[in-house]
Structure formats: C-alpha cells, structure tokens
Design an enzyme around this catalytic site. Structure first.
Site, PDB file in Angstrom:
ATOM      1  N   GLU A  46     -16.409   6.835   4.566  1.00  0.00           N
ATOM      2  CA  GLU A  46     -15.650   6.256   5.490  1.00  0.00           C
ATOM      3  C   GLU A  46     -15.506   7.328   6.713  1.00  0.00           C
ATOM      4  O   GLU A  46     -15.800   8.566   6.681  1.00  0.00           O
ATOM      5  CB  GLU A  46     -14.244   5.755   5.313  1.00  0.00           C
ATOM      6  CG  GLU A  46     -13.249   6.782   4.642  1.00  0.00           C
ATOM      7  CD  GLU A  46     -11.965   6.181   4.382  1.00  0.00           C
ATOM      8  OE1 GLU A  46     -11.944   5.684   3.129  1.00  0.00           O
ATOM      9  OE2 GLU A  46     -11.117   6.339   5.058  1.00  0.00           O
TER      10      GLU A  46
ATOM     11  N   LYS B 149      -2.908   6.417   1.398  1.00  0.00           N
ATOM     12  CA  LYS B 149      -2.669   7.096   2.865  1.00  0.00           C
ATOM     13  C   LYS B 149      -1.574   8.219   2.812  1.00  0.00           C
ATOM     14  O   LYS B 149      -0.394   8.091   3.405  1.00  0.00           O
ATOM     15  CB  LYS B 149      -2.247   5.761   3.599  1.00  0.00           C
ATOM     16  CG  LYS B 149      -2.797   5.783   4.876  1.00  0.00           C
ATOM     17  CD  LYS B 149      -2.505   4.412   5.667  1.00  0.00           C
ATOM     18  CE  LYS B 149      -3.172   4.711   7.037  1.00  0.00           C
ATOM     19  NZ  LYS B 149      -4.366   5.253   7.250  1.00  0.00           N
TER      20      LYS B 149
ATOM     21  N   ARG C 115       0.952  -1.274   0.064  1.00  0.00           N
ATOM     22  CA  ARG C 115      -0.006   0.091  -0.019  1.00  0.00           C
ATOM     23  C   ARG C 115       0.678   1.223   0.142  1.00  0.00           C
ATOM     24  O   ARG C 115       0.550   2.157  -0.624  1.00  0.00           O
ATOM     25  CB  ARG C 115      -1.026  -0.064   1.146  1.00  0.00           C
ATOM     26  CG  ARG C 115      -1.960   1.022   1.156  1.00  0.00           C
ATOM     27  CD  ARG C 115      -3.156   0.783   2.331  1.00  0.00           C
ATOM     28  NE  ARG C 115      -2.436   1.169   3.677  1.00  0.00           N
ATOM     29  CZ  ARG C 115      -3.267   0.819   4.770  1.00  0.00           C
ATOM     30  NH1 ARG C 115      -4.602   0.591   4.792  1.00  0.00           N
ATOM     31  NH2 ARG C 115      -2.514   1.092   5.902  1.00  0.00           N
TER      32      ARG C 115
HETATM   33  C1  COI Z   1      -4.117   3.310  10.996  1.00  0.00           C
HETATM   34  O1  COI Z   1      -5.203   2.898  11.440  1.00  0.00           O
HETATM   35  O2  COI Z   1      -3.151   2.855  11.229  1.00  0.00           O
HETATM   36  C2  COI Z   1      -4.033   4.725  10.443  1.00  0.00           C
HETATM   37  O3  COI Z   1      -3.299   4.923  10.329  1.00  0.00           O
HETATM   38  C3  COI Z   1      -5.160   5.627  10.932  1.00  0.00           C
HETATM   39  C4  COI Z   1      -4.652   7.079  11.527  1.00  0.00           C
HETATM   40  C5  COI Z   1      -5.239   7.995  10.958  1.00  0.00           C
HETATM   41  C6  COI Z   1      -4.613   6.616  13.004  1.00  0.00           C
END
Ligand code: COI
Length: 355
Positions: free
Chosen positions: A239, A203, A101
């Site tokens: 989401e 991400k 990812r």
């Molecule tokens: C995760 O779930 O690890 C994330 O990266 C979300 C984050 C915004 C806390």
C-alpha cells in the site's frame, strides 16, 4: 469491569455559535489543520471501560512526560468525515466501521476501547459542535480524527494505567497537493512499511512516523508518495503510506488482500462493493509488482485521500503510465462513492448516517 467515574472537565459555554459558517476560505482547502471550536474527551483507567465523555473547548492537552503514548507509542487513530448537504444536513459515512476498527487496533495495542455507540456518539457530538466548520456542499468535508492513546505514566515497557479517547476536527478537501490530478508514485525498495505478524493491519500511530523518511525522499524527487512492497519477498505490492491501492485491467479490478500487513480501509471496502455493483470483477489477492506493468489503471483509496487516480509509477528505472481522466473505472467509482457520501446519490446500502 465496571464503569469508571471520570472527573468532568468544565463544560464549554454552550450553545454553540449561531453562525452558519466559520471564517474560512472554503475554496482551495487542502489537508492542513484548521483548529475548530470543540473536541471530545473521554478518559478511563486501563482496567476499566470508558464511561461518559464530554466536549471541551479545542486546545492543548496536558500529558505526563512518561505517558505511554509519548514514550512507547501506545496509540491508535481513525479518520472519518462529516459532509454538509445542500439543505444543511450533516452526514457521516459508515462510522461504526471506524469504531470496530479502533476496537480491533486497541486490542492489538493492549488498550481498552470505546463501544461502537460511544464512538459514534463522540463523532456526532464533535461534528455537531463544530458544524460551522463543515465546508459548504461540494467544497470539502469536516475531517474527524478519533485518537485513543495511553496517557497514564509508565517507565518500563508496559500498558499505560490510563487512556484517553478524544476526537478533534478540521475542515479539509484534497489530501494531495496535486488536488484531484493523478499521482506519481515511487516504488520504495529500501524501507518496509509493515512486516508479517506486525501491526501493518491496524491503525496504530507507530505505523506512520517510520514512513516519513521514504516519503520525504520521494517528494524531493518530485513524486507524490511511495508505494510499499511486502517486506518478506519485496515482490508484492502492499500500500501507499496513507492509502490502499487498486489496479484495473479491462473489467477486472484487483487490490492486495488484507493478510495482516495491509490496512483494512473502509474506503477500500466500500469501493470493492461499489465496483461489484457496477459489474466489475473484483479480486483481493497478492499483486506481484511486475503486474503493475500490465495494468490499464491504478488508483488509491482512503478516507483522507478519497479515490484518486495514479498517473505513473516508477519502479527502479522503469516508469509506467496509466489511463486517467474521464471514462475511467477510477472516475466511475469515485463519483459513486462521493455521491453517496455527500448525499447527492441515493444511499441504498445504509452507509450514511444523518446527524
Ligand atoms: C485516513 O485516511 O483517514 C487516514 O487516517 C490516513 C492518514 C494517514 C491521513
């Protein structure tokens, strides 16, 4: 594209601490940063691939004021967790999924990325070097935060000439202040999280600061988090700021399809597979916001949040309530997933990596 020669930072004084545990109050851990001993660092030029990285003592990093990440947000991150078994062994969960990812996100953001092996090795090194910070079995996990950022200087909008891949760690347990109690979500109608053909599915760090305003407003009103709708029609559920969402009705579980605006969560993907194994009928498709009124259960999934029940969703003047607690689908999926992750249930899927 050859390997770059990277100047090595001085190595921390190994071996690591002999202590089994760091001095942490393990009961009641939340999701705030607790700095640990070491972090992994690896730099490369924009026109090269990553070479070998190294562990450094955890601390501040120096950046040019004109670093690409500071000025134009060129960066992606990941999140994964290391768990300690009762017998002291450390487990990672599907780390190669995070590696892939990150590669996909890096490609979208015009950055070189570490190979899957380099990524997984960086996670292993960081977890092992910080093993005294991994909570005792059942008390939480060591959250590992890989970051890939443009650290070279830019002035005009362009890819940075240098990148840093680093991994730091923090012991964590519950993400939400509610602990494992049900969340109260608020459907955000003013702001959007992601747009069609934007970056919602990767991400990138730049997806997260824009959600703060809606999040703060919702928290001020007593909600746990906001639930976003699609930006094009405002009719479909997308989401939550930090996690994916599922709805359940009878034996059918539905989650928004990853159509470019939804983050392809690794917990999401794992929960779908577990649900299918448990005989549920799982659908990935658009979910009309009106369907929230007919759902029996709603739950959120994510690495940081785990699998958490949603007790209520407020949409305009309407407040919908859902089944939570024992004998729920959410609880079934949560206990199976966390059992695999913590090594208390057999992993017959090859998801867990013992390090
Ligand atoms: C995760 O779930 O690890 C994330 O990266 C979300 C984050 C915004 C806390």
């Amino acid at each position: 594209r050859g390997f770059t020669s990277v100047q090595k930072a001085p190595q921390p004084s190994f071996p690591y601490s002999e202590d089994e545990y760091a001095n942490v109050e393990w009961d009641g851990l939340g999701f705030g940063l607790i700095p640990t001993d070491y972090m992994y660092m690896n730099k490369c030029r924009g026109d090269h691939q990553f070479g070998e990285g190294q562990l450094n003592v955890y601390g501040n990093i120096q950046l040019s004021p004109s670093a690409g990440v500071l000025n134009y947000g060129q960066g992606v991150f990941e999140g994964t967790k290391a768990y300690r078994k009762e017998n002291g062994q450390l487990l990672l969960f599907r780390p190669e999924e995070n590696a892939v990812r990150m590669q996909i996100g890096a490609e979208r953001m015009c950055m070189p990325s570490p190979s899957v092996d380099q990524f997984v090795d960086a996670l292993k090194q960081t977890a092992l070097a910080n093993r005294r910070w991994v909570p005792p079995a059942g008390k939480g996990s060591l959250y590992l935060r890989p970051l890939l950022i443009g650290t070279g200087p830019v002035l005009g909008v362009s890819p940075a000439p240098e990148y840093t891949f680093l991994v730091y760690a923090s012991p964590v347990a519950n993400y939400f202040k509610e602990g494992s109690a049900p969340l109260n979500l608020y459907v955000e109608e003013e702001f959007d999280r992601a747009s069609r053909r934007g970056t919602g599915s990767v991400k990138t760090i730049s997806n997260y600061a824009p959600v703060l305003k809606a999040q703060m407003r919702a928290k001020t009103r007593g909600f746990s988090e906001v639930l976003y709708l699609d930006s094009a029609t405002k009719k479909n559920v997308e989401e939550v700021s930090s996690c994916n969402i599922f709805i359940a009705k009878g034996k059918r579980i539905t989650t928004p399809a990853t159509n470019g605006t939804i983050l392809a969560g690794i917990t999401r993907k794992s929960v779908i597979e577990i649900a299918q194994d448990h005989g549920y009928d799982v659908e990935e498709r658009g979910i009309a916001v009106d369907e929230l009124a007919e759902a029996h259960e709603v739950f959120c999934t994510g690495t940081a949040v785990g699998v958490v029940p949603v007790g209520t969703i407020t949409y305009g003047a309407k407040r919908m309530e859902y089944k939570t607690g024992s004998a729920t689908i959410c609880q079934d999926l949560q206990s199976t997933l966390s059992g695999i992750q913590m090594g208390t249930l057999e992993d017959n899927k090859g998801w867990v990596l013992q390090i």
